[in-house]
Design an enzyme around this catalytic site. Structure first.
Site, PDB file in Angstrom:
ATOM      1  CB  CYS A 186      10.961   0.461  -4.420  1.00  9.48           C
ATOM      2  SG  CYS A 186      12.423   0.554  -5.502  1.00  9.48           S
ATOM      3  CG  HIS A 209       8.462   0.317  -8.058  1.00  9.53           C
ATOM      4  ND1 HIS A 209       8.808   1.114  -6.998  1.00  9.53           N
ATOM      5  CD2 HIS A 209       7.255  -0.242  -7.717  1.00  9.53           C
ATOM      6  CE1 HIS A 209       7.867   1.069  -6.073  1.00  9.53           C
ATOM      7  NE2 HIS A 209       6.919   0.239  -6.489  1.00  9.53           N
ATOM      8  CG  ASP A 232       4.076  -0.671  -5.017  1.00 11.18           C
ATOM      9  OD1 ASP A 232       5.034  -0.777  -4.230  1.00 11.18           O
ATOM     10  OD2 ASP A 232       4.074   0.127  -5.978  1.00 11.18           O
TER      11      ASP A 232
END
Length: 649
Positions: free
Chosen positions: A414, A458, A474
């Site tokens: 991430c 994250h 995302d």
């Protein structure tokens, strides 16, 4: 000059008991230290006990072991703080049994060992630490009791009697301990202003550097527990933490100068969700909230970018009542200064990414509605879906990390996806920023709450679009499932393949931990006031609470003094055995009068009950000689105690 009196040696059984008690006190502290130190000190302590069982180790070897322990602590835990102090305590306690042989040595070791359970509570206040600490303290008290018996030449007590005596002592101090827990004024900071831990604890940060999240992603420990008041929102659940604006080519940082600005305007869309969030200790002010937070308690605030912050560092488990909702518009009018900041990129870094972003802008053009900006973002996501993979096996970052990720490696997790996406968007003229926090949560069916683990950490992106404002994107979620090569579940230390049937047990254990947090660690000033409300004392200030605690402490100390004075006459094992014998006769109506000497009473009983006369008269004579005559030998005293306990009317 007379020679100093040497303390007698400990019997082998007592030596074993003392060393076992010291190791039991050390165990909960070892569990809070880094694994390398804990294993080293634990194995070293067992080896020292084995090597010095019959005779002490040479002084040179003891000094060498002590120096090694100091160097190990300095290497693993640099700096000065409570962690270092606790580790040094553990290292010295691990080596102390090497010079423990006499009764005086045993008392010294046990007194030193009792510091270890209390040091444990400086690092962790969980139920497991408490249970292990209580076990260690109990064993230490039993060992101290045995040393006192050894010094007095008394026979060893039966395990049940010894345990009963120690538990009575613990019960004696319980009222004072409860008064301190319930009535002592709650402090907003740690007692004595203890410094923060100097061992890195995985957690959210106001910076993000490639590879920084790796350790956190492998940490299964809880970060927060969430109880929704009403229905829970549909997944995915994003928990907003620090928002990162500034990029120097390697590290993203929070914009500290924006923290003083009021929260950006938000127009909610759809239903809102009320929830209670129990946050594990972080030792800083950063909170997390369901994206997007709208309302926080009075002792918390929202930054301009809606990153939640507490007014004070969170040293203990804290509870927050919050409200969040999806956003129809989030800061739809972006001030020029913030827009410039959301487009800034450092010179001399990632030239290929900057060229690609400018190319996409030339190909897309501009429009006032932001359709071209949204199309550029979708083009980047399509590229990720087509060509990129998710993996934790990532080489160290180079100078142009974003270029390496987008054009060469095309694999990461991430941090890499969010950082590269934001840089690419800024290069294409789309305002963007990085948001860190947690994504997802596990619903515990036992307690009907949601568990957010540190491994849920994250990072994602937000881009600014006209009329809509900041929109969450995302890029990590865009990775095609067949290109996820190395997952968190593959590397997580708590993963136990083939033992899925143990999940209910883990759920129950976490539910019990949540109850412990609620009842013990979450006992704050508000709950203290609620406890006193039925007594009409809900508005007591710190001085009033201190006075109330002083009164309760004086009552508890008075009760302790009365109990000690009442039991003083039975502290002597010989006197206690004699009183027990008297009690057995008293139940037969043949009790001794308070003024009656032991032998006179035995003669009177013998006159009334001839069969009991001779044995009782012999015991009374032996008791008087041992009590008031010349000191009896240990063997004679043990024989007398045995006969007094066995005698029956």
């Amino acid at each position: 000059m007379p020679e100093p009196v040497r303390s007698p040696p400990m019997p082998p059984a007592s030596l074993l008991q003392v060393r076992v008690a010291a190791l039991a006190c050390l165990l909960p502290l070892l569990l809070q230290l880094p694994l390398a130190l804990a294993l080293g000190f634990g194995i070293g302590s067992v080896a020292v006990v084995a090597a010095s069982w019959r005779q002490p180790l040479p002084a040179v070897l003891r000094w060498l072991l002590g120096g090694t322990a100091l160097l190990a602590v300095a290497a693993v835990m640099p700096g000065i703080g409570r962690d270092t102090a606790c580790a040094l305590l553990a290292g010295m306690l691990a080596l102390k049994p090497a010079e423990t042989f006499s009764l005086r040595d045993g008392r010294s070791l046990l007194g030193f060992a009792l510091f270890a359970p209390f040091a444990t509570f400086l690092l962790d206040q969980g139920p497991l630490s408490l249970l292990l600490a209580l076990a260690g303290v109990l064993l230490a008290l039993l060992a101290l009791q045995q040393l006192a018996a050894d010094e007095g030449g008394l026979p060893p007590r039966a395990p049940r009697q010894a345990l009963s005596g120690v538990l009575r002592l613990v019960a004696l101090g319980l009222p004072l301990a409860l008064a301190a827990f319930w009535l002592f004024p709650r402090l907003p900071t740690p007692l004595w202003g203890l410094p923060q831990r100097n061992v890195a604890v995985p957690g959210l940060s106001d910076t993000m550097t490639p590879g920084q999240m790796f350790e956190m992603l492998l940490d299964d420990s809880p970060a927060a527990r969430v109880q929704f008041i009403g229905p829970a929102p549909p997944p995915p659940l994003y928990w907003r933490g620090p928002v990162l604006w500034d990029f120097d080519g390697r590290t993203w940082r929070q914009a500290r100068d924006l923290l003083a600005l009021p929260p950006a305007p938000v127009q909610a869309s759809g239903p809102s969700w009320d929830y209670q969030l129990d946050l594990e200790p972080t030792e800083d002010r950063q909170l997390v909230a369901l994206d997007l937070p709208l309302q926080l308690p009075e002792d918390a605030r929202l930054d301009h970018d809606l990153s939640p912050q507490a007014q004070a560092p969170q040293y203990n488990v804290s509870r927050w009542r919050m409200r969040s909702a999806a956003a129809a518009a989030f800061e739809p009018n972006l001030p020029p200064a913030l827009r410039a900041r959301a487009l800034a990129l450092p010179a001399g870094y990632n030239p290929r990414t900057l060229a690609l972003g400018r190319q996409w802008r030339r190909e897309a053009g501009y429009d006032a509605q932001g359709r071209t900006d949204a199309a550029i973002a979708e083009r980047a996501l399509a590229m990720i879906r087509r060509d990129f993979a998710y993996t934790l096996n990532v080489p160290p970052a180079g100078r142009n990390e974003v270029d390496d990720f987008l054009f060469d490696r095309r694999a990461g997790y991430c941090e890499h996806f969010s950082s590269a996406f934001v840089v690419l968007m800024r290069a294409a003229g789309v305002p963007a920023r990085v948001v860190t926090g947690y994504a997802g949560a596990y619903r515990n069916p036992v307690g009907n709450y949601w568990l957010v683990r540190k491994s849920d950490a994250h990072a994602w992106a937000e881009i600014w679009l006209p009329a809509r404002g900041w929109v969450r994107v995302d890029p990590t979620a865009a990775v095609a499932p067949e290109r996820v090569y190395d997952t968190l579940a593959d590397r997580r230390p708590g993963r136990i393949a083939g033992f899925d049937g143990l999940v209910p047990m883990f759920d129950a254990a976490d539910w019990l931990r949540r109850g412990w947090n609620d009842f013990v660690l979450g006992f704050n000033a508000q709950r203290q006031q609620a406890l006193l409300k039925p007594l009409g004392l809900a508005r007591l200030g710190a001085s009033g609470l201190a006075a109330l605690f002083a009164m309760a402490a004086l009552l508890a100390l008075g009760w302790m003094a009365w109990r000690i004075a009442r039991g003083e006459r039975t502290r002597d094992p010989l006197l206690r055995a004699w009183h027990a014998l008297e009690a057995r006769y008293r139940r037969r109506g043949l009790g001794r009068a308070p003024h009656e000497p032991a032998q006179a009473w035995a003669a009177r009983v013998g006159a009334d009950v001839p069969r009991a006369g001779a044995p009782l008269a012999s015991l009374a004579r032996r008791f008087s000689d041992a009590r008031y005559g010349a000191p009896a030998t240990p063997a004679a005293l043990r024989a007398l105690l045995r006969d007094l306990r066995r005698h029956r009317p």
